[in-house]
Motif scaffolding. Structure first.
Motif, PDB file in Angstrom:
ATOM      1  N   ASP A 439      42.456 -14.696  64.665  1.00 13.87           N
ATOM      2  CA  ASP A 439      41.458 -15.307  65.538  1.00 13.87           C
ATOM      3  C   ASP A 439      42.146 -16.334  66.425  1.00 13.87           C
ATOM      4  O   ASP A 439      43.042 -17.053  65.976  1.00 13.87           O
ATOM      5  CB  ASP A 439      40.346 -15.967  64.710  1.00 13.87           C
ATOM      6  CG  ASP A 439      39.123 -16.338  65.534  1.00 13.87           C
ATOM      7  OD1 ASP A 439      39.235 -17.250  66.378  1.00 13.87           O
ATOM      8  OD2 ASP A 439      38.061 -15.722  65.345  1.00 13.87           O
ATOM      9  N   GLN A 440      41.725 -16.416  67.663  1.00 15.73           N
ATOM     10  CA  GLN A 440      42.383 -17.310  68.612  1.00 15.73           C
ATOM     11  C   GLN A 440      41.914 -18.753  68.514  1.00 15.73           C
ATOM     12  O   GLN A 440      42.564 -19.660  69.014  1.00 15.73           O
ATOM     13  CB  GLN A 440      42.127 -16.819  70.036  1.00 15.73           C
ATOM     14  CG  GLN A 440      40.675 -16.973  70.486  1.00 15.73           C
ATOM     15  CD  GLN A 440      40.350 -16.124  71.691  1.00 15.73           C
ATOM     16  OE1 GLN A 440      40.796 -14.987  71.798  1.00 15.73           O
ATOM     17  NE2 GLN A 440      39.580 -16.670  72.617  1.00 15.73           N
ATOM     18  N   SER A 441      40.776 -19.005  67.863  1.00 14.77           N
ATOM     19  CA  SER A 441      40.104 -20.297  68.008  1.00 14.77           C
ATOM     20  C   SER A 441      40.154 -21.134  66.740  1.00 14.77           C
ATOM     21  O   SER A 441      40.172 -20.622  65.622  1.00 14.77           O
ATOM     22  CB  SER A 441      38.645 -20.067  68.405  1.00 14.77           C
ATOM     23  OG  SER A 441      37.969 -21.298  68.538  1.00 14.77           O
ATOM     24  N   PHE A 467      45.268 -19.221  66.173  1.00 19.98           N
ATOM     25  CA  PHE A 467      46.143 -19.662  67.256  1.00 19.98           C
ATOM     26  C   PHE A 467      45.797 -21.084  67.716  1.00 19.98           C
ATOM     27  O   PHE A 467      46.331 -21.557  68.721  1.00 19.98           O
ATOM     28  CB  PHE A 467      46.055 -18.703  68.450  1.00 19.98           C
ATOM     29  CG  PHE A 467      46.451 -17.286  68.127  1.00 19.98           C
ATOM     30  CD1 PHE A 467      47.302 -17.023  67.052  1.00 19.98           C
ATOM     31  CD2 PHE A 467      45.983 -16.229  68.873  1.00 19.98           C
ATOM     32  CE1 PHE A 467      47.664 -15.722  66.740  1.00 19.98           C
ATOM     33  CE2 PHE A 467      46.346 -14.916  68.570  1.00 19.98           C
ATOM     34  CZ  PHE A 467      47.187 -14.667  67.502  1.00 19.98           C
ATOM     35  N   ASP A 468      44.906 -21.743  66.998  1.00 21.82           N
ATOM     36  CA  ASP A 468      44.541 -23.119  67.333  1.00 21.82           C
ATOM     37  C   ASP A 468      43.960 -23.769  66.083  1.00 21.82           C
ATOM     38  O   ASP A 468      43.335 -23.096  65.245  1.00 21.82           O
ATOM     39  CB  ASP A 468      43.514 -23.147  68.476  1.00 21.82           C
ATOM     40  CG  ASP A 468      43.485 -24.492  69.191  1.00 21.82           C
ATOM     41  OD1 ASP A 468      44.269 -25.380  68.822  1.00 21.82           O
ATOM     42  OD2 ASP A 468      42.676 -24.651  70.132  1.00 21.82           O
ATOM     43  N   ALA A 488      49.957 -21.675  69.847  1.00 18.82           N
ATOM     44  CA  ALA A 488      49.660 -20.757  70.961  1.00 18.82           C
ATOM     45  C   ALA A 488      50.306 -21.197  72.261  1.00 18.82           C
ATOM     46  O   ALA A 488      50.424 -20.409  73.197  1.00 18.82           O
ATOM     47  CB  ALA A 488      48.147 -20.648  71.144  1.00 18.82           C
ATOM     48  N   ARG A 492      46.739 -20.926  75.194  1.00 19.45           N
ATOM     49  CA  ARG A 492      45.403 -21.418  74.855  1.00 19.45           C
ATOM     50  C   ARG A 492      44.576 -21.728  76.103  1.00 19.45           C
ATOM     51  O   ARG A 492      43.359 -21.883  76.024  1.00 19.45           O
ATOM     52  CB  ARG A 492      45.498 -22.656  73.957  1.00 19.45           C
ATOM     53  CG  ARG A 492      46.051 -23.895  74.619  1.00 19.45           C
ATOM     54  CD  ARG A 492      45.744 -25.146  73.765  1.00 19.45           C
ATOM     55  NE  ARG A 492      46.157 -24.978  72.393  1.00 19.45           N
ATOM     56  CZ  ARG A 492      47.334 -25.386  71.914  1.00 19.45           C
ATOM     57  NH1 ARG A 492      48.190 -25.988  72.727  1.00 19.45           N
ATOM     58  NH2 ARG A 492      47.660 -25.191  70.660  1.00 19.45           N
ATOM     59  N   THR A 517      53.014 -12.961  64.300  1.00 20.55           N
ATOM     60  CA  THR A 517      51.896 -12.189  63.736  1.00 20.55           C
ATOM     61  C   THR A 517      52.399 -10.903  63.098  1.00 20.55           C
ATOM     62  O   THR A 517      51.944 -10.513  62.014  1.00 20.55           O
ATOM     63  CB  THR A 517      50.864 -11.873  64.834  1.00 20.55           C
ATOM     64  OG1 THR A 517      50.419 -13.096  65.445  1.00 20.55           O
ATOM     65  CG2 THR A 517      49.656 -11.149  64.258  1.00 20.55           C
ATOM     66  N   THR A 531      38.806 -11.715  67.919  1.00 21.51           N
ATOM     67  CA  THR A 531      38.494 -12.178  69.274  1.00 21.51           C
ATOM     68  C   THR A 531      39.368 -11.440  70.268  1.00 21.51           C
ATOM     69  O   THR A 531      40.322 -10.744  69.884  1.00 21.51           O
ATOM     70  CB  THR A 531      38.729 -13.698  69.399  1.00 21.51           C
ATOM     71  OG1 THR A 531      40.025 -14.020  68.858  1.00 21.51           O
ATOM     72  CG2 THR A 531      37.670 -14.496  68.648  1.00 21.51           C
ATOM     73  N   ARG A 533      41.585 -12.449  72.702  1.00 18.68           N
ATOM     74  CA  ARG A 533      43.003 -12.808  72.783  1.00 18.68           C
ATOM     75  C   ARG A 533      43.736 -12.383  71.512  1.00 18.68           C
ATOM     76  O   ARG A 533      44.879 -11.954  71.551  1.00 18.68           O
ATOM     77  CB  ARG A 533      43.152 -14.311  73.012  1.00 18.68           C
ATOM     78  CG  ARG A 533      44.528 -14.690  73.561  1.00 18.68           C
ATOM     79  CD  ARG A 533      44.677 -16.186  73.724  1.00 18.68           C
ATOM     80  NE  ARG A 533      43.498 -16.775  74.333  1.00 18.68           N
ATOM     81  CZ  ARG A 533      43.157 -18.049  74.186  1.00 18.68           C
ATOM     82  NH1 ARG A 533      43.897 -18.843  73.427  1.00 18.68           N
ATOM     83  NH2 ARG A 533      42.088 -18.539  74.783  1.00 18.68           N
ATOM     84  N   ALA A 534      43.059 -12.513  70.364  1.00 17.71           N
ATOM     85  CA  ALA A 534      43.645 -12.071  69.099  1.00 17.71           C
ATOM     86  C   ALA A 534      43.885 -10.560  69.119  1.00 17.71           C
ATOM     87  O   ALA A 534      44.852 -10.067  68.526  1.00 17.71           O
ATOM     88  CB  ALA A 534      42.721 -12.444  67.940  1.00 17.71           C
TER      89      ALA A 534
END
Length: 816
Positions: A439-441, A467-468, A488, A492, A517, A531, A533-534
């Motif tokens: 997940d990117q968030s 990633f955050d 990231a 981001r 990853t 997500t 970006r993921a």
């Protein structure tokens, strides 16, 4: 069966049952002769009975160590609704008929009148030794004359005995027919509690305080074995800083408000408060500038503050008080209310090598006096002495004492040895794939809340990469998940609405994320991208690691939501690296297949699953109480909007409707998350320009969405572009509030107009104002929407159906 278990079974094989027939000296127990013979080739069978399994708290930590003492024991409980079963070492639990009663998951306590009957229906007749872990009714399990029953009592059932009157007051049952019925039930429980105490062969209490309760109520002596504290998780710190700490769940009996009030009157002293709960707003209101209220924090933060604090302040009357011991394990002295279990875990200044001091009254004045006295004696407190005192309450010490006590009470176990303690790591079920979720968030948005439900259910075989950093990582850690945050970098700042493709440092960051990853994906069977970006990172990482990638699509991939370049990337990644797609609605699936020409056989629709538990838990809380907590007007008709502040979410449409409908108030829950601060400024400017300041309430980001929804009269969904799903609509239904939603996208798969909600044209403020006015004046309509909406949410959007659907697809893809 492993080697250690085989050895243990060999040790536990007694010569005759006559050995089991003799009970050694247990305080207050006269052992009768037992006639049955235990065959030489038969293992001593142990059953462990616990009241209810719904969370992992103090009583369950004791149960965890009892299970570690007897790893082959079978478990019994009234109900079992655990998400995390690791502390039970993966054991199956036999439950009572209450497990299948309506709303038992959240309302199991309301079945108290049935609990004595239910515990007596659990059949443990096949066992030689029965160990009950009881704070309510577990000690009432039925046992025979040739069975040994040892009961570890956390407390006799408090609300039936000395806390009855407090319980009735808090439950608003001090008078009237319901009060009379409650008193009658509690009287019956007391009689049953006394009668069943006679069937216990030996009592064990978690403190001298509880032992005195047992003596007073049951006229029986009890051996004291203090509950286990994970002392090893804390380390000695000798460098203390000039602040005090208190940490607890913010509920009335913990008295955190008194501590905060005391420090507010001593501005020269700093207090740090860690914890969350229903009293949060009340406590914040009392805090001065010298009081830092941090809310819920992960263990790492708690440990850090507890280690560095000058002293730990504790104002509750607890049977034991684990946090008091944890503080001392850090070398931190304690200032505690001098009643209950703290008297047994803290050495006062009147003793040699003190580890704290006590105050006599639960009020601010007494706390202030204790702090002043602490300053006078501060040099007498040694971090080493505090740590040494805490070590006697370690989990290892508990296991040794408890196992020895049971062995002494059961001669058939005389030659048994305590099994070596091996930390439990849950194994994935046979054939179940290992999953890397990406997940990117770090923000707790709708996609992240949905992933959280998956992680809770599949915790033993899923790892999460973010990633955050942020609240999402904290929530995952709190749920016991394995989570790692990867840096990231410039990526981001890339938004799905468009902009330049990543170049330079951003491209370097992309390569770094893909490699990191892919490295973690090699330990998994499938990559689960949550997500957009993921998904991009996952598609490349999947190729490197040779692992299939499943994208959980939670957006409508159209020009209204994505920029042209982002749509091109999605189209390319779909062909390059996706094995399967899970869409959160048919609308999302349709837009994706139209864009990418992806094989429809590799696209499945699984509606988001949303737990009803947080909403059901508030059923008995008056709306007035919730409004007071949130500082909302008591008598107004409140219309709530729940989403991040973004133009496409359409909060401005609701504000325009407020101008047209002066009889209503708007409650906006949410904050700008992704560079949308200008929109928030515009909303505030609109409110000021139209003199709506007294009727529009900006609550910002809130953790307890359930409480906010239950505080309003109606829930609105105002997105001006099609939503892929509309999580807030289902949440509104679970809150049993009428829902008004924009007629577009995935919303049409949730709402049947004027049956379980009302649909309005997106962006039409006049239509929204008219609908809200109709809702306000039409009780019959509101009641119908609430009734049908709640049933829709439960039947179509439950977490079990959601998790099962996602797990099935991931398993299928991994097995191809």
């Amino acid at each position: 069966m492993n080697h250690e278990v085989l050895e243990e079974e060999a040790v536990l094989r007694p010569a005759t049952r006559s050995a089991l027939a003799e009970l050694t000296s247990v305080p207050g127990v006269q052992a009768p002769p037992r006639r049955a013979a235990l065959r030489a080739d038969k293992t001593v069978r142990v059953a462990i009975v616990h009241d209810w399994l719904v969370t992992y708290a103090g009583a369950e930590k004791v149960l965890e160590q009892i299970v570690a003492c007897f790893p082959d024991a079978d478990l019994f409980s009234l109900v079992d609704f655990l998400d995390d079963r690791s502390f039970l070492r993966g054991k199956r639990v036999t439950t009572s008929f209450i497990q299948k009663l309506p709303l038992a998951r959240t309302k199991y306590r309301t079945y108290l009148p049935l609990m004595p009957l239910a515990i007596e229906q659990l059949d443990v007749s096949a066992y030689d030794v029965v160990i009950s872990s009881s704070h309510a009714v577990a000690k009432g399990i039925l046992t025979g004359p040739d069975q040994v029953h040892i009961s570890y009592v956390h407390s006799p059932i408090r609300y039936a005995w000395d806390l009855q009157h407090q319980y009735l007051q808090q439950s608003k049952l001090t008078n009237g027919p319901k009060s009379a019925m409650a008193r009658l039930i509690l009287h019956y429980i007391r009689n049953w509690d006394i009668r069943t105490s006679n069937s216990v062969d030996g009592f064990v209490a978690n403190s001298e305080f509880i032992a005195r309760r047992i003596k007073k109520l049951y006229q029986r002596d009890a051996q004291v074995i203090f509950p286990p504290v994970d002392v090893e998780a804390f380390s000695l710190c000798t460098d203390k800083e000039d602040f005090y700490l208190t940490a607890s769940r913010m509920v009335p009996y913990k008295k955190i408000d008194l501590i905060v009030e005391a420090f507010a009157r001593m501005p020269e002293r700093k207090l740090v408060v860690i914890g969350d709960g229903p009293d949060m707003q009340k406590i914040r209101a009392k805090a001065g500038p010298n009081v830092e209220i941090m809310g819920y924090q992960p263990f790492k933060v708690l440990k850090d503050r507890m280690s560095r604090a000058k002293a730990f302040v504790f104002a509750a009357e607890e049977d034991f008080g684990i946090s008091v011991v944890e503080a001392q394990a850090c070398g931190t002295p304690v200032i505690a209310y001098g009643k209950g279990g703290a008297l047994e875990t803290v050495r006062d200044v009147s003793e040699s090598r003190p580890t704290g001091l006590f105050f006599d009254e639960q009020n601010a004045e007494s706390i202030i006096a204790a702090l002043e006295r602490f300053d006078e004696h501060v040099k007498r407190f040694s971090p080493v002495d505090c740590r040494h005192n805490a070590e006697q309450f370690s989990a290892a010490h508990f296991r040794e004492r408890f196992f020895s006590h049971v062995r002494a009470a059961v001669p058939a176990l005389r030659t048994a040895t305590l099994p070596p303690y091996v930390p439990y790591k849950a194994e994935a079920a046979a054939g179940a794939p290992r999953i890397l979720a990406v997940d990117q968030s770090g923000v707790l948005g709708g996609a992240e809340l949905s992933l959280l439900e998956i992680v809770k259910a599949l915790r033993s075989r899923i790892e999460v990469v973010l990633f955050d950093d942020g609240p999402f990582r904290t929530a995952l850690a709190k749920a016991g998940a394995s989570v790692e945050v990867l840096e990231a970098g410039a990526l981001r700042h890339v938004r799905k609405q468009g902009g330049s493709l990543p170049k330079g440092q951003a491209l370097k960051g992309l390569v770094s994320l893909v490699r990191a990853t892919a490295k973690r994906a090699r330990k998994a069977d499938v990559i689960y991208a949550n997500t957009q970006r993921a998904m991009v990172i996952g598609a490349f990482a999947g190729k490197l690691a040779r692992r299939p990638v499943v994208w959980h699509l939670r957006d409508i991939v159209s020009p209204e939501h994505f920029g042209g370049k982002q749509l091109a990337i999605i189209k390319w990644c779909a062909r390059f690296g996706l094995a399967h797609v899970i869409a959160n609605s048919a609308a999302s699936a349709r837009a994706f297949t139209e864009l990418t020409q992806f094989d429809e056989k590799r696209v499945d629709v699984v509606f988001n699953g949303i737990s009803a538990a947080p909403f059901d838990a508030l059923r008995t809380v008056p709306q007035a109480t919730l409004r007071q907590r949130l500082n909302l007007p008591q008598d107004a008709f409140l219309v709530g909007s729940f989403s991040r502040l973004a133009r496409w979410k359409g909060q401005h449409v609701l504000l325009e409707a407020m101008v047209l409908n002066p009889q209503m108030h708007a409650v906006l829950v949410g904050a700008p998350l992704f560079g949308e601060d200008q929109y928030e400024i515009e909303l505030h400017a609109f409110v000021a320009a139209h003199n709506l300041g007294e009727r529009v309430h900006f609550l910002g980001f809130q953790h307890d969405i359930a409480a906010c929804m239950c505080a309003v009269d109606a829930v609105v969904h105002t997105s001006i572009t099609p939503e892929p799903f509309g999580r807030v609509i289902v949440e509104g239904m679970l809150a049993q509030r009428p829902v008004v939603a924009a007629r577009a996208g995935g919303v049409l798969e949730i709402v049947d107009d004027y049956e379980n909600g009302v649909l309005c044209t997106p962006g039409d403020a006049h239509g929204l104002a008219d609908t809200l006015a109709e809702l306000r004046s039409n009780d019959e309509l509101r009641n119908r929407l609430v009734r049908n909406g709640y049933q829709t949410a439960l039947s179509r959007f439950g977490t079990t159906t959601y998790v099962d659907g996602v797990a099935r697809i991931l398993k299928g893809v991994a097995g191809r």
